[in-house]
Design an enzyme around this catalytic site. Structure first.
Site, PDB file in Angstrom:
ATOM      1  N   HIS A 118     -25.741 -32.300  -8.430  1.00  0.00           N
ATOM      2  CA  HIS A 118     -25.650 -30.839  -8.349  1.00  0.00           C
ATOM      3  C   HIS A 118     -25.989 -30.176  -9.690  1.00  0.00           C
ATOM      4  O   HIS A 118     -25.342 -30.448 -10.705  1.00  0.00           O
ATOM      5  CB  HIS A 118     -24.230 -30.449  -7.915  1.00  0.00           C
ATOM      6  CG  HIS A 118     -24.031 -28.984  -7.826  1.00  0.00           C
ATOM      7  ND1 HIS A 118     -22.933 -28.345  -8.362  1.00  0.00           N
ATOM      8  CD2 HIS A 118     -24.803 -28.006  -7.276  1.00  0.00           C
ATOM      9  CE1 HIS A 118     -23.032 -27.056  -8.131  1.00  0.00           C
ATOM     10  NE2 HIS A 118     -24.160 -26.824  -7.476  1.00  0.00           N
ATOM     11  N   HIS A 143     -27.504 -19.532  -5.093  1.00  0.00           N
ATOM     12  CA  HIS A 143     -27.689 -20.366  -3.897  1.00  0.00           C
ATOM     13  C   HIS A 143     -28.432 -19.654  -2.772  1.00  0.00           C
ATOM     14  O   HIS A 143     -28.808 -20.290  -1.793  1.00  0.00           O
ATOM     15  CB  HIS A 143     -26.332 -20.863  -3.400  1.00  0.00           C
ATOM     16  CG  HIS A 143     -25.635 -21.720  -4.407  1.00  0.00           C
ATOM     17  ND1 HIS A 143     -24.732 -21.231  -5.310  1.00  0.00           N
ATOM     18  CD2 HIS A 143     -25.757 -23.044  -4.684  1.00  0.00           C
ATOM     19  CE1 HIS A 143     -24.307 -22.207  -6.090  1.00  0.00           C
ATOM     20  NE2 HIS A 143     -24.913 -23.318  -5.744  1.00  0.00           N
ATOM     21  N   ARG A 217     -26.817 -12.481 -19.739  1.00  0.00           N
ATOM     22  CA  ARG A 217     -26.714 -13.784 -19.085  1.00  0.00           C
ATOM     23  C   ARG A 217     -25.288 -13.934 -18.575  1.00  0.00           C
ATOM     24  O   ARG A 217     -24.345 -14.053 -19.353  1.00  0.00           O
ATOM     25  CB  ARG A 217     -27.033 -14.892 -20.095  1.00  0.00           C
ATOM     26  CG  ARG A 217     -26.876 -16.308 -19.539  1.00  0.00           C
ATOM     27  CD  ARG A 217     -27.947 -16.591 -18.522  1.00  0.00           C
ATOM     28  NE  ARG A 217     -27.895 -17.959 -18.022  1.00  0.00           N
ATOM     29  CZ  ARG A 217     -27.625 -18.261 -16.757  1.00  0.00           C
ATOM     30  NH1 ARG A 217     -27.340 -17.305 -15.878  1.00  0.00           N
ATOM     31  NH2 ARG A 217     -27.644 -19.509 -16.349  1.00  0.00           N
ATOM     32  N   CYS A 264     -31.202 -17.334 -24.946  1.00  0.00           N
ATOM     33  CA  CYS A 264     -30.813 -18.250 -23.875  1.00  0.00           C
ATOM     34  C   CYS A 264     -31.660 -19.519 -23.992  1.00  0.00           C
ATOM     35  O   CYS A 264     -32.859 -19.439 -24.285  1.00  0.00           O
ATOM     36  CB  CYS A 264     -31.056 -17.586 -22.524  1.00  0.00           C
ATOM     37  SG  CYS A 264     -30.741 -18.672 -21.130  1.00  0.00           S
ATOM     38  N   TYR A 349     -26.043 -26.678 -23.715  1.00  0.00           N
ATOM     39  CA  TYR A 349     -27.055 -27.156 -22.749  1.00  0.00           C
ATOM     40  C   TYR A 349     -27.660 -28.489 -23.195  1.00  0.00           C
ATOM     41  O   TYR A 349     -27.437 -28.943 -24.302  1.00  0.00           O
ATOM     42  CB  TYR A 349     -28.149 -26.120 -22.557  1.00  0.00           C
ATOM     43  CG  TYR A 349     -28.073 -25.337 -21.255  1.00  0.00           C
ATOM     44  CD1 TYR A 349     -29.231 -24.833 -20.676  1.00  0.00           C
ATOM     45  CD2 TYR A 349     -26.870 -25.115 -20.615  1.00  0.00           C
ATOM     46  CE1 TYR A 349     -29.191 -24.124 -19.500  1.00  0.00           C
ATOM     47  CE2 TYR A 349     -26.812 -24.414 -19.439  1.00  0.00           C
ATOM     48  CZ  TYR A 349     -27.972 -23.917 -18.881  1.00  0.00           C
ATOM     49  OH  TYR A 349     -27.942 -23.219 -17.716  1.00  0.00           O
TER      50      TYR A 349
HETATM   51  C1  HEM Z   1     -23.339 -28.694  -1.216  1.00  0.00           C
HETATM   52  C2  HEM Z   1     -23.293 -27.511  -1.707  1.00  0.00           C
HETATM   53  C3  HEM Z   1     -24.144 -27.034  -2.850  1.00  0.00           C
HETATM   54  C4  HEM Z   1     -25.505 -27.172  -3.011  1.00  0.00           C
HETATM   55  C5  HEM Z   1     -26.519 -27.844  -2.082  1.00  0.00           C
HETATM   56  C6  HEM Z   1     -25.824 -26.546  -4.268  1.00  0.00           C
HETATM   57  C7  HEM Z   1     -27.083 -26.498  -4.829  1.00  0.00           C
HETATM   58  C8  HEM Z   1     -27.405 -25.935  -6.038  1.00  0.00           C
HETATM   59  C9  HEM Z   1     -28.736 -25.843  -6.600  1.00  0.00           C
HETATM   60  C10 HEM Z   1     -30.016 -26.384  -5.957  1.00  0.00           C
HETATM   61  C11 HEM Z   1     -28.634 -25.207  -7.783  1.00  0.00           C
HETATM   62  C12 HEM Z   1     -29.785 -24.850  -8.739  1.00  0.00           C
HETATM   63  C13 HEM Z   1     -30.333 -23.527  -8.256  1.00  0.00           C
HETATM   64  C14 HEM Z   1     -31.392 -22.919  -9.168  1.00  0.00           C
HETATM   65  O1  HEM Z   1     -31.117 -22.785 -10.375  1.00  0.00           O
HETATM   66  O2  HEM Z   1     -32.467 -22.557  -8.658  1.00  0.00           O
HETATM   67  C15 HEM Z   1     -27.233 -24.911  -8.003  1.00  0.00           C
HETATM   68  C16 HEM Z   1     -26.744 -24.308  -9.134  1.00  0.00           C
HETATM   69  C17 HEM Z   1     -25.429 -23.983  -9.302  1.00  0.00           C
HETATM   70  N1  HEM Z   1     -24.398 -24.159  -8.410  1.00  0.00           N
HETATM   71 FE1  HEM Z   1     -24.522 -25.075  -6.607  1.00  0.00          FE
HETATM   72  N2  HEM Z   1     -24.679 -26.025  -4.820  1.00  0.00           N
HETATM   73  C18 HEM Z   1     -23.621 -26.320  -3.979  1.00  0.00           C
HETATM   74  C19 HEM Z   1     -22.300 -25.954  -4.145  1.00  0.00           C
HETATM   75  C20 HEM Z   1     -21.812 -25.203  -5.182  1.00  0.00           C
HETATM   76  C21 HEM Z   1     -20.467 -24.709  -5.300  1.00  0.00           C
HETATM   77  C22 HEM Z   1     -19.367 -24.926  -4.281  1.00  0.00           C
HETATM   78  C23 HEM Z   1     -20.409 -24.019  -6.489  1.00  0.00           C
HETATM   79  C24 HEM Z   1     -19.272 -23.263  -7.126  1.00  0.00           C
HETATM   80  C25 HEM Z   1     -18.027 -23.393  -6.893  1.00  0.00           C
HETATM   81  C26 HEM Z   1     -21.693 -24.111  -7.115  1.00  0.00           C
HETATM   82  C27 HEM Z   1     -22.002 -23.578  -8.347  1.00  0.00           C
HETATM   83  C28 HEM Z   1     -23.247 -23.638  -8.946  1.00  0.00           C
HETATM   84  C29 HEM Z   1     -23.536 -23.154 -10.262  1.00  0.00           C
HETATM   85  C30 HEM Z   1     -22.538 -22.526 -11.226  1.00  0.00           C
HETATM   86  C31 HEM Z   1     -24.899 -23.365 -10.494  1.00  0.00           C
HETATM   87  C32 HEM Z   1     -25.692 -23.085 -11.752  1.00  0.00           C
HETATM   88  C33 HEM Z   1     -26.154 -21.668 -11.766  1.00  0.00           C
HETATM   89  C34 HEM Z   1     -26.799 -21.342 -13.119  1.00  0.00           C
HETATM   90  O3  HEM Z   1     -27.703 -22.078 -13.558  1.00  0.00           O
HETATM   91  O4  HEM Z   1     -26.368 -20.387 -13.703  1.00  0.00           O
HETATM   92  N3  HEM Z   1     -22.522 -24.811  -6.296  1.00  0.00           N
HETATM   93  N4  HEM Z   1     -26.521 -25.352  -6.923  1.00  0.00           N
END
Ligand code: HEM
Length: 494
Positions: A118, A143, A217, A264, A349
């Protein structure tokens, strides 16, 4: 600087994510508006806890082939005749031992294999283990993109039972309702959380970036601060005292002022994306701004809490006021040695080789970024613009991490075949203690007969570090440290 006078936020609103909690001794500094909750669940959900590690090793031993076969089997089965699960069954799959299931709408997903991959870190995903994703994805709107949905779809194992479907539509109040109104000039990369950069034509108009267009940011909603009840909590060394400081207490520390550029780690990520897809917000060259900061020095506050440089292995861990629905605060850390240096700055990072992808990445194998490489970009003219023949004015910024001063900026009008030296503007810089950018400009004749110009800039810092000429050799899966020569293509009016 601990107390920032530039904006209303003395916390970590613009902090970078700490991917995994450092295994060394941590000193905690966190901001609250009310009661103190030290070392909250950010520790409990650390991606490095031993059960996660054990499970990761086991997964590796099983072999990728076996995992994929299992996975394909379930995907096919789920599509052909979806299995029906109760919410209770989903709830019982919330640990590495039982498998990790989540729901979205009425669909059920087994994301056990995805947790370690993730991009937001395993600990964040684990917050939703055994339950619905909606409350968390409402908060992390990153997301709401098709590629995220496609990844999730691969893990579908079935549907919620009809009785449980209704209950899965969770009413979530809008966590961003109180976010401030932003300047319309900002180029918005994501609304929720709000991430935006000033447009190039405004970015270098002023040496000090005007507050309303300072790049923003965020990872979470902007916290609401009450200056009267605000408290900064600093955990002291073992056996020492802890501090609980009001804003007035912080004003009693000697006040220091310094001009600092904040950038950033994902600045110019969009150029990396053009070469090969990366995950992250599509920043152009504006994820950088400069301000005059004032306040108490971090080292003075830590000293008052009884910390000394002798704690060589220690890290200072910061927790911001911005927290998710579970109360988990956003955090970052820096080595204590850096924090106690009265001249030091802060970064985070991680970077990897271009050969590392999401299947092979090991986040424990790389140190976090503390200093960013030498950087420069062109803000005028704009890419695709048509300029007058005769003379062209090229403007931009240049900056380097670790306090390194910019000693020169080279500009080319022919894609890098020939170069001219730009004139540097802005405050003079002290070698190795230069925390702010230099603005620069070059006025040059447009070569006769040219219909197009490929304008390029590159900076040199006082360690004689230079920018790489292309993105390919520095591409990395997270799209950070993007500092190749910056190109702007313009047409010349006939
Ligand atoms: C199975 C479930 C999940 C999937 C498939 C998923 C998938 C992803 C993907 C593909 C990204 C990168 C998106 C991008 O930058 O284009 C991402 C980033 C992130 N996800 Fe998830 N996610 C899931 C669940 C969660 C949950 C439950 C949380 C929070 C409680 C979470 C928090 C975050 C955070 C904080 C980022 C980084 C955002 C940033 O770069 O600022 N995710 N996730």
């Amino acid at each position: 600087m601990l107390l920032l006078h530039r904006t209303v936020v003395p916390g970590l609103r613009q902090a970078y994510r700490l991917k995994s909690a450092p295994s060394r001794l941590c000193i905690w500094a966190c901001s609250t508006n009310d009661s103190f909750q030290p070392q909250r669940s950010s520790h409990a959900f650390s991606g490095d806890n031993s059960s996660t590690r054990g499970w990761r090793v086991m997964g590796t031993l099983l072999g990728l082939g076996a995992v994929l076969a299992y996975h394909d089997h379930w995907c096919r089965a789920a599509q052909e005749s979806p299995r029906i699960y109760t919410r209770e069954e989903v709830r019982s799959h919330s640990s590495p031992e039982t498998g990790i299931w989540v729901t979205l709408g009425s669909e059920v997903f087994d994301v056990t294999e995805f947790v370690d991959l993730h991009p937001g870190g395993p600990s964040k995903l684990m917050l939703a283990a055994g339950g619905p994703l909606e409350p968390f994805w409402a908060l992390y709107a990153v997301h709401n993109q098709s590629h995220v949905r496609e990844i999730l779809a691969q893990y579908k194992i079935g549907e919620l039972s009809p009785d449980d479907k209704a209950a899965s539509i969770l009413k979530t109040s809008d966590p961003y309702a109180d976010d401030p109104i932003r300047h319309p000039a900002l180029k918005v990369n994501s609304q929720r959380p709000f991430n935006a950069e000033p447009p190039p034509e405004l970015l270098t108009e002023n040496y000090i970036t005007p507050n309303p267009i300072f790049f923003t940011r965020n990872h979470l909603p902007v916290p609401n601060l009450d200056p009267d009840t605000y408290r900064l909590h600093v955990v002291g060394p073992p056996g020492g005292q802890s501090l609980c400081l009001s804003l007035d207490d912080l004003y009693q520390f000697p006040k220091h002022e310094i001009t600092v550029t904040l950038q950033c780690a994902g600045n110019r990520r969009s150029e990396m994306t053009r070469f090969k897809e990366v995950r992250g917000l599509e920043w152009s060259a504006g994820a950088i701004s400069t301000a005059r900061w004032a306040g108490a020095r971090l080292c003075d506050v830590l000293s008052q809490a009884g910390h000394h440089l002798s704690e060589t292995e220690a890290h200072v861990c910061f927790e911001g006021l911005d927290s998710d629905p579970t109360g988990t605060a956003y955090g970052a850390s820096i080595p204590l040695a850096r924090a106690m240096d009265p001249e030091a700055e802060r970064r985070d990072y991680k970077g990897f080789s271009p050969s590392v992808d999401w299947d092979t990445v090991d986040f424990d194998s790389a140190p976090s970024i503390q200093e960013l490489p030498v950087q420069s970009a062109i803000t005028q003219p704009k890419d695709g613009e048509t300029i007058e023949s005769g003379e062209v004015t090229v403007k931009g910024y240049a900056w380097s991490g670790g306090g390194r001063a910019v000693v020169r900026v080279d500009v080319s009008l022919d894609g890098g075949l020939t170069w001219q030296v730009a004139e540097l503007d802005g405050e003079e810089q002290r070698a190795r203690k230069a925390w702010a950018w230099r603005l620069w400009q070059l006025q040059a004749p447009v070569p006769a007969g040219k219909k197009e110009l490929n304008i390029v800039c590159k900076a040199v810092d006082d360690s004689y570090n230079v920018q790489p000429d292309t993105v390919a050799p520095i591409w990395n899966l997270r799209g950070v440290l993007s500092n190749a020569w910056h190109h702007v293509h313009v047409h010349v009016a006939p």
